[in-house]
Design a protein around this motif. Structure first.
Motif, PDB file in Angstrom:
ATOM      1  N   SER A  81       0.830  -1.203   0.000  1.00 35.14           N
ATOM      2  CA  SER A  81       0.000   0.000   0.000  1.00 35.14           C
ATOM      3  C   SER A  81       0.867   1.258   0.000  1.00 35.14           C
ATOM      4  N   THR A  82       1.906   1.270   0.819  1.00 29.03           N
ATOM      5  CA  THR A  82       2.814   2.411   0.886  1.00 29.03           C
ATOM      6  C   THR A  82       3.516   2.619  -0.450  1.00 29.03           C
ATOM      7  N   ALA A  83       3.998   1.530  -1.036  1.00 30.30           N
ATOM      8  CA  ALA A  83       4.677   1.628  -2.333  1.00 30.30           C
ATOM      9  C   ALA A  83       3.713   2.135  -3.397  1.00 30.30           C
ATOM     10  N   ASP A  84       2.477   1.658  -3.368  1.00 32.81           N
ATOM     11  CA  ASP A  84       1.476   2.106  -4.333  1.00 32.81           C
ATOM     12  C   ASP A  84       1.232   3.611  -4.213  1.00 32.81           C
ATOM     13  N   LEU A  85       1.102   4.094  -2.990  1.00 33.78           N
ATOM     14  CA  LEU A  85       0.890   5.532  -2.782  1.00 33.78           C
ATOM     15  C   LEU A  85       2.084   6.351  -3.285  1.00 33.78           C
ATOM     16  N   GLN A  86       3.288   5.857  -3.004  1.00 34.07           N
ATOM     17  CA  GLN A  86       4.490   6.568  -3.455  1.00 34.07           C
ATOM     18  C   GLN A  86       4.562   6.603  -4.983  1.00 34.07           C
ATOM     19  N   ILE A  87       4.249   5.496  -5.617  1.00 34.92           N
ATOM     20  CA  ILE A  87       4.274   5.432  -7.084  1.00 34.92           C
ATOM     21  C   ILE A  87       3.226   6.359  -7.671  1.00 34.92           C
ATOM     22  N   ARG A  88       2.048   6.364  -7.085  1.00 32.87           N
ATOM     23  CA  ARG A  88       0.990   7.256  -7.574  1.00 32.87           C
ATOM     24  C   ARG A  88       1.403   8.726  -7.444  1.00 32.87           C
ATOM     25  N   GLN A  89       2.077   9.065  -6.349  1.00 36.30           N
ATOM     26  CA  GLN A  89       2.526  10.442  -6.152  1.00 36.30           C
ATOM     27  C   GLN A  89       3.577  10.816  -7.186  1.00 36.30           C
ATOM     28  N   VAL A  90       4.527   9.922  -7.415  1.00 37.08           N
ATOM     29  CA  VAL A  90       5.573  10.196  -8.397  1.00 37.08           C
ATOM     30  C   VAL A  90       4.972  10.369  -9.790  1.00 37.08           C
ATOM     31  N   THR A  91       4.061   9.480 -10.171  1.00 39.32           N
ATOM     32  CA  THR A  91       3.472   9.605 -11.503  1.00 39.32           C
ATOM     33  C   THR A  91       2.585  10.845 -11.613  1.00 39.32           C
ATOM     34  N   ALA A  92       1.911  11.209 -10.526  1.00 40.56           N
ATOM     35  CA  ALA A  92       1.102  12.436 -10.546  1.00 40.56           C
ATOM     36  C   ALA A  92       1.995  13.654 -10.710  1.00 40.56           C
ATOM     37  N   ASP A  93       3.148  13.649 -10.012  1.00 39.21           N
ATOM     38  CA  ASP A  93       4.099  14.750 -10.145  1.00 39.21           C
ATOM     39  C   ASP A  93       4.641  14.832 -11.577  1.00 39.21           C
ATOM     40  N   LEU A  94       4.928  13.677 -12.160  1.00 38.29           N
ATOM     41  CA  LEU A  94       5.423  13.653 -13.542  1.00 38.29           C
ATOM     42  C   LEU A  94       4.363  14.170 -14.513  1.00 38.29           C
ATOM     43  N   ASP A  95       3.120  13.759 -14.299  1.00 39.64           N
ATOM     44  CA  ASP A  95       2.025  14.231 -15.145  1.00 39.64           C
ATOM     45  C   ASP A  95       1.850  15.745 -15.013  1.00 39.64           C
ATOM     46  N   ALA A  96       1.944  16.258 -13.784  1.00 39.68           N
ATOM     47  CA  ALA A  96       1.803  17.695 -13.560  1.00 39.68           C
ATOM     48  C   ALA A  96       2.942  18.448 -14.243  1.00 39.68           C
ATOM     49  N   ALA A  97       4.146  17.916 -14.155  1.00 37.60           N
ATOM     50  CA  ALA A  97       5.291  18.565 -14.813  1.00 37.60           C
ATOM     51  C   ALA A  97       5.129  18.536 -16.328  1.00 37.60           C
ATOM     52  N   ALA A  98       4.599  17.443 -16.865  1.00 33.05           N
ATOM     53  CA  ALA A  98       4.380  17.348 -18.308  1.00 33.05           C
ATOM     54  C   ALA A  98       3.311  18.340 -18.750  1.00 33.05           C
ATOM     55  N   ASP A  99       2.274  18.507 -17.941  1.00 33.34           N
ATOM     56  CA  ASP A  99       1.226  19.464 -18.260  1.00 33.34           C
ATOM     57  C   ASP A  99       1.777  20.894 -18.276  1.00 33.34           C
ATOM     58  N   LEU A 100       2.650  21.214 -17.330  1.00 31.66           N
ATOM     59  CA  LEU A 100       3.271  22.544 -17.306  1.00 31.66           C
ATOM     60  C   LEU A 100       4.140  22.765 -18.545  1.00 31.66           C
ATOM     61  N   ASP A 101       4.857  21.714 -18.954  1.00 30.28           N
ATOM     62  CA  ASP A 101       5.693  21.823 -20.156  1.00 30.28           C
ATOM     63  C   ASP A 101       4.832  22.015 -21.403  1.00 30.28           C
ATOM     64  N   ASP A 102       3.682  21.334 -21.438  1.00 29.15           N
ATOM     65  CA  ASP A 102       2.783  21.460 -22.587  1.00 29.15           C
ATOM     66  C   ASP A 102       2.179  22.852 -22.680  1.00 29.15           C
ATOM     67  N   ASP A 103       1.963  23.502 -21.536  1.00 26.71           N
ATOM     68  CA  ASP A 103       1.372  24.829 -21.508  1.00 26.71           C
ATOM     69  C   ASP A 103       2.374  25.902 -21.923  1.00 26.71           C
ATOM     70  N   SER A 104       3.655  25.595 -21.900  1.00 28.97           N
ATOM     71  CA  SER A 104       4.696  26.587 -22.209  1.00 28.97           C
ATOM     72  C   SER A 104       4.804  26.817 -23.691  1.00 28.97           C
TER      73      SER A 104
END
Length: 75
Positions: A52-75
């Motif tokens: 469960s802990t690993a799943d939460l950490q992975i979800r956070q990392v992928t969410a952060d990556l998605d957010a960073a990709a969205d910011l790059d797309d908006d630039s």
């Protein structure tokens, strides 16, 4: 279990496997049966928590990556 005696996931699985082999054997020590089942329950809970802990950490990392990709797309 104290923090210093908490096994890692792989160690917990190995111990669970050993308990399972012991319980499946024809010479199960009935006097230790409840103790071994209780230990197996602790290890299963530990493994579930680690997954469960690993799943939460992975979800956070992928969410952060998605957010960073969205910011790059908006630039």
């Amino acid at each position: 279990m104290t923090e210093s005696t908490v096994p890692g996931y792989a160690d917990a699985l190995r111990e669970l496997d050993g308990i399972l082999r012991e319980l499946e054997g024809s010479d199960v020590d009935v006097d230790r049966l409840a103790e071994r089942v209780a230990r197996a329950s602790e290890l299963i809970t530990l493994c579930r928590d680690k997954i469960s802990t690993a799943d939460l950490q992975i979800r956070q990392v992928t969410a952060d990556l998605d957010a960073a990709a969205d910011l790059d797309d908006d630039s």
